[in-house]
Design an enzyme around this catalytic site. Structure first.
Site, mmCIF file in Angstrom:
data_model
loop_
_atom_site.group_PDB
_atom_site.id
_atom_site.type_symbol
_atom_site.label_atom_id
_atom_site.label_comp_id
_atom_site.label_asym_id
_atom_site.label_seq_id
_atom_site.Cartn_x
_atom_site.Cartn_y
_atom_site.Cartn_z
ATOM 1 N N HIS A 104 0.846 -1.195 0.000
ATOM 2 C CA HIS A 104 0.000 0.000 0.000
ATOM 3 C C HIS A 104 0.889 1.256 0.000
ATOM 4 O O HIS A 104 1.963 1.268 0.603
ATOM 5 C CB HIS A 104 -0.928 0.003 1.224
ATOM 6 N N GLU A 173 -4.000 2.244 -7.304
ATOM 7 C CA GLU A 173 -4.261 3.387 -6.439
ATOM 8 C C GLU A 173 -3.253 4.487 -6.731
ATOM 9 O O GLU A 173 -2.124 4.441 -6.199
ATOM 10 C CB GLU A 173 -4.140 2.983 -4.966
#
Ligand SMILES: O=C[C@H](O)COP(=O)(O)O
Length: 255
Positions: A104, A173
């Protein structure tokens, strides 16, 4: 019986926003949404929730009956050893996780996670039967073509040690769209996700590939992106269970 391949994969990370009790309350609300939703029950919509580590066993207990998958927000590169504070993929599997976030943007930016670490964590997840939710994205806002090149480069690096038969969820993302008021524009997301799919579909090691979008995603976005993405990876804008319910309604309207 053949398992239905989901049309949409919708995941939510609670990041570190929730207390333990709030996490359990959220899980109960998601269980309610899932168990009353024929698309989730029938496997056409796959839901997953990624809570903080301590809540995982209780969240698994709450969500397992409704078929909602539970994951972890991180995983160790190694399966055991002197790695204080780390949590291994085998232990995550033991407590009921079936997927785990890897790479992430917050791990990369705030905790110094390098591409080598992301590669090793991806391999750790896969060798232990966990689906990596492999988070990739460019740092700065620019053209979709430049973003696609960067994201594909990150993916090739992360998947360097992936074995044959791997199931992977790619969460595209863009870093600049995380924690923002709005998601990236559809004109940006769609070409990047299309390029990712094209780049990876010839990778014969990948038995199952899902490409989902995250970064300030919320109600309304799935409808705009449908056809170009396999689903959404949600943060803040699905922390209200009603918002998640409305995204499930969108999925139903699209099927
Ligand atoms: O884990 C989820 C993504 O980073 C998106 O979070 P956000 O929707 O709060 O920006």
């Amino acid at each position: 019986m053949t398992k239905t391949r989901p049309v949409f994969t919708i995941g939510v990370s609670t990041k570190m926003y929730f207390s333990y009790e709030k996490t359990l309350g959220y899980a109960r609300a998601v269980a309610g949404l899932a168990s009353s939703n024929p698309l989730v029950a029938g496997g056409l919509v796959e839901l997953f929730v990624i809570p903080g580590y301590p809540a995982i066993p209780a969240v698994v207990e709450i969500l397992a009956p409704s078929g909602v998958r539970v994951g972890a927000q991180d995983v160790s590169t190694d399966d055991s050893g002197a790695l204080t504070g780390e949590v291994s993929a085998p232990m995550l599997g033991e407590i009921g996780c079936t997927l785990v976030e890897v790479g992430h943007a917050e791990r990369r930016r705030l905790f110094g996670e390098t591409e080598e670490v992301v590669q090793r964590k991806t391999a750790a997840a896969l060798r232990n039967g966990l689906t990596p939710v492999l988070c990739v994205g460019e740092a700065a806002r620019g053209s979709a073509a430049v973003a696609a090149d960067e994201v594909i480069r990150q993916l090739r690096s992360a998947l360097a040690d992936a074995p044959a038969g791997s199931s992977v969820i790619v969460a595209y993302e863009p870093q600049w769209a995380i924690g923002a008021p709005e998601p990236a524009p559809a004109e940006h997301i769609i070409p990047v996700c299309t390029a990712v799919r094209e780049a990876l579909e010839s990778d014969r090691r990948l038995a199952d590939l899902r490409v989902i979008y995250g970064g300030s995603a919320g109600p309304g976005l799935l409808t705009v992106l449908a056809g170009a993405v396999d689903g959404l990876f949600l943060g803040r804008f699905a922390h209200d269970p009603a918002a998640l319910g409305s995204i499930l309604d969108e999925a139903a309207a699209l099927l």
